[in-house]
Design a protein around this motif. Structure first.
Motif, PDB file in Angstrom:
ATOM      1  N   PRO A 134       0.818  -1.221   0.000  1.00  0.00           N
ATOM      2  CA  PRO A 134       0.000   0.000   0.000  1.00  0.00           C
ATOM      3  C   PRO A 134       0.847   1.265   0.000  1.00  0.00           C
ATOM      4  N   GLY A 135       0.449   2.219  -0.824  1.00  0.00           N
ATOM      5  CA  GLY A 135       1.179   3.479  -0.919  1.00  0.00           C
ATOM      6  C   GLY A 135       2.305   3.438  -1.941  1.00  0.00           C
ATOM      7  N   CYS A 136       2.659   2.268  -2.414  1.00  0.00           N
ATOM      8  CA  CYS A 136       3.730   2.134  -3.408  1.00  0.00           C
ATOM      9  C   CYS A 136       3.076   1.886  -4.757  1.00  0.00           C
ATOM     10  N   ASN A 137       3.331   2.784  -5.725  1.00  0.00           N
ATOM     11  CA  ASN A 137       2.600   2.700  -6.984  1.00  0.00           C
ATOM     12  C   ASN A 137       3.477   2.513  -8.217  1.00  0.00           C
ATOM     13  N   ILE A 138       4.706   2.103  -8.042  1.00  0.00           N
ATOM     14  CA  ILE A 138       5.576   1.817  -9.186  1.00  0.00           C
ATOM     15  C   ILE A 138       5.482   0.316  -9.457  1.00  0.00           C
ATOM     16  N   LYS A 139       5.098  -0.036 -10.692  1.00  0.00           N
ATOM     17  CA  LYS A 139       4.862  -1.438 -11.045  1.00  0.00           C
ATOM     18  C   LYS A 139       6.130  -2.083 -11.610  1.00  0.00           C
ATOM     19  N   GLY A 140       6.604  -3.139 -10.972  1.00  0.00           N
ATOM     20  CA  GLY A 140       7.752  -3.910 -11.445  1.00  0.00           C
ATOM     21  C   GLY A 140       7.256  -5.106 -12.227  1.00  0.00           C
ATOM     22  N   ASN A 141       7.378  -5.048 -13.549  1.00  0.00           N
ATOM     23  CA  ASN A 141       6.831  -6.047 -14.460  1.00  0.00           C
ATOM     24  C   ASN A 141       7.963  -6.812 -15.135  1.00  0.00           C
ATOM     25  N   ILE A 142       7.760  -8.086 -15.428  1.00  0.00           N
ATOM     26  CA  ILE A 142       8.760  -8.891 -16.133  1.00  0.00           C
ATOM     27  C   ILE A 142       8.215  -9.185 -17.525  1.00  0.00           C
ATOM     28  N   SER A 143       8.984  -8.813 -18.547  1.00  0.00           N
ATOM     29  CA  SER A 143       8.565  -8.990 -19.936  1.00  0.00           C
ATOM     30  C   SER A 143       8.410 -10.470 -20.263  1.00  0.00           C
ATOM     31  N   ILE A 144       7.271 -10.835 -20.840  1.00  0.00           N
ATOM     32  CA  ILE A 144       7.015 -12.227 -21.212  1.00  0.00           C
ATOM     33  C   ILE A 144       7.995 -12.678 -22.280  1.00  0.00           C
ATOM     34  N   GLY A 145       8.234 -11.822 -23.272  1.00  0.00           N
ATOM     35  CA  GLY A 145       9.091 -12.205 -24.395  1.00  0.00           C
ATOM     36  C   GLY A 145      10.570 -12.278 -24.076  1.00  0.00           C
ATOM     37  N   THR A 146      11.063 -11.349 -23.243  1.00  0.00           N
ATOM     38  CA  THR A 146      12.513 -11.270 -23.024  1.00  0.00           C
ATOM     39  C   THR A 146      12.948 -11.587 -21.609  1.00  0.00           C
ATOM     40  N   GLY A 147      12.027 -11.530 -20.664  1.00  0.00           N
ATOM     41  CA  GLY A 147      12.397 -11.740 -19.265  1.00  0.00           C
ATOM     42  C   GLY A 147      13.002 -10.505 -18.627  1.00  0.00           C
ATOM     43  N   ASN A 148      13.036  -9.375 -19.365  1.00  0.00           N
ATOM     44  CA  ASN A 148      13.586  -8.132 -18.820  1.00  0.00           C
ATOM     45  C   ASN A 148      12.708  -7.619 -17.690  1.00  0.00           C
ATOM     46  N   LYS A 149      13.352  -7.092 -16.655  1.00  0.00           N
ATOM     47  CA  LYS A 149      12.645  -6.517 -15.511  1.00  0.00           C
ATOM     48  C   LYS A 149      12.482  -5.025 -15.764  1.00  0.00           C
ATOM     49  N   ILE A 150      11.246  -4.587 -15.970  1.00  0.00           N
ATOM     50  CA  ILE A 150      10.935  -3.211 -16.331  1.00  0.00           C
ATOM     51  C   ILE A 150      10.001  -2.633 -15.272  1.00  0.00           C
ATOM     52  N   TYR A 151      10.258  -1.372 -14.850  1.00  0.00           N
ATOM     53  CA  TYR A 151       9.300  -0.741 -13.937  1.00  0.00           C
ATOM     54  C   TYR A 151       8.561   0.369 -14.658  1.00  0.00           C
ATOM     55  N   HIS A 152       7.284   0.537 -14.279  1.00  0.00           N
ATOM     56  CA  HIS A 152       6.389   1.498 -14.913  1.00  0.00           C
ATOM     57  C   HIS A 152       5.941   2.523 -13.881  1.00  0.00           C
ATOM     58  N   LEU A 153       6.054   3.792 -14.239  1.00  0.00           N
ATOM     59  CA  LEU A 153       5.642   4.886 -13.359  1.00  0.00           C
ATOM     60  C   LEU A 153       4.197   5.276 -13.651  1.00  0.00           C
ATOM     61  N   PRO A 154       3.465   5.747 -12.640  1.00  0.00           N
ATOM     62  CA  PRO A 154       2.099   6.216 -12.883  1.00  0.00           C
ATOM     63  C   PRO A 154       2.097   7.288 -13.978  1.00  0.00           C
ATOM     64  N   GLY A 155       1.127   7.184 -14.873  1.00  0.00           N
ATOM     65  CA  GLY A 155       1.013   8.137 -15.966  1.00  0.00           C
ATOM     66  C   GLY A 155       1.736   7.695 -17.230  1.00  0.00           C
ATOM     67  N   ALA A 156       2.590   6.659 -17.147  1.00  0.00           N
ATOM     68  CA  ALA A 156       3.303   6.161 -18.324  1.00  0.00           C
ATOM     69  C   ALA A 156       2.300   5.468 -19.253  1.00  0.00           C
ATOM     70  N   GLU A 157       2.689   5.317 -20.512  1.00  0.00           N
ATOM     71  CA  GLU A 157       1.789   4.808 -21.542  1.00  0.00           C
ATOM     72  C   GLU A 157       1.145   3.459 -21.184  1.00  0.00           C
ATOM     73  N   ASP A 158       1.915   2.501 -20.699  1.00  0.00           N
ATOM     74  CA  ASP A 158       1.384   1.166 -20.419  1.00  0.00           C
ATOM     75  C   ASP A 158       1.048   0.942 -18.947  1.00  0.00           C
TER      76      ASP A 158
END
Length: 189
Positions: A134-158
């Motif tokens: 709770p209170g933490c809104n940065i999403k740490g996502n792992i790419s299905i195709g490459t396995g790259n660890k990418i984080y997404h900030l609120p307001g970003a395209e995806d």
């Protein structure tokens, strides 16, 4: 009237930077392709792929592919999305569901919130709070195709369409520095 899709072969692709160039089938000048134009592709593009696309001219006069797809590659399933409502009902429902899950998790774990346990020194973390942070809104996502660890900030395209699956190692972060320190890199879009 729906635009006619153009067709071409991907001649170059810089996967680490998320862009490349398509050689149109009609022999015209190469067209720039950014990964964001392939929103529904179930995998990253490869040199040699046949790409279907719309042609968009930017304000500076440069042309680029948009609404692109890779021929013969099934689109990825649509992310779970509820229809938006005028009164924010979607958000209210999500909050209510998380609250119910938290109560159930606390009930089955035998934990109580600090207000009721008589002790504020040790607050047991339920499985729900460890997942949602709770209170933490940065999403740490792992790419299905490459396995790259990418984080997404609120307001970003995806950001809105990105779903976090803790079972796959995905997680939430409170700060960008926390995400970077844990080996994640910022989303290019």
């Amino acid at each position: 009237m729906k635009p006619v899709l153009r067709k071409g072969q991907l001649k170059t692709w810089k996967d680490d930077r998320g862009f490349g160039f398509i050689q149109p089938s009609d022999g015209s000048k190469e067209v720039f392709l950014h990964i964001s134009a392939l929103k529904e592709a179930s995998r990253r593009p490869k040199v040699g792929d046949t790409v279907l696309y719309d042609l968009t001219t930017e304000a500076n006069g440069k042309v680029r592919a948009s609404n692109a797809s890779i021929e013969g590659v099934a689109p990825r399933p649509l992310p779970y999305k509820q229809k938006p409502t005028k009164h924010g009902l979607e958000k209210v429902i999500r909050i209510a569901v998380v609250g119910v899950i938290a109560i159930v998790a606390m009930k089955f774990s035998g934990s109580r919130s600090p207000e009721y346990s008589g002790s504020r020194s040790s607050s047991p973390m339920t499985s729900v709070t460890s997942i949602t942070k709770p209170g933490c809104n940065i999403k740490g996502n792992i790419s299905i195709g490459t396995g790259n660890k990418i984080y997404h900030l609120p307001g970003a395209e995806d950001y809105e369409s990105t779903r976090i699956d803790p079972a796959s190692g995905e997680r939430w972060f409170c700060t960008e520095s926390e995400a970077i320190a844990n080996g994640w890199r910022k989303s290019p879009r």
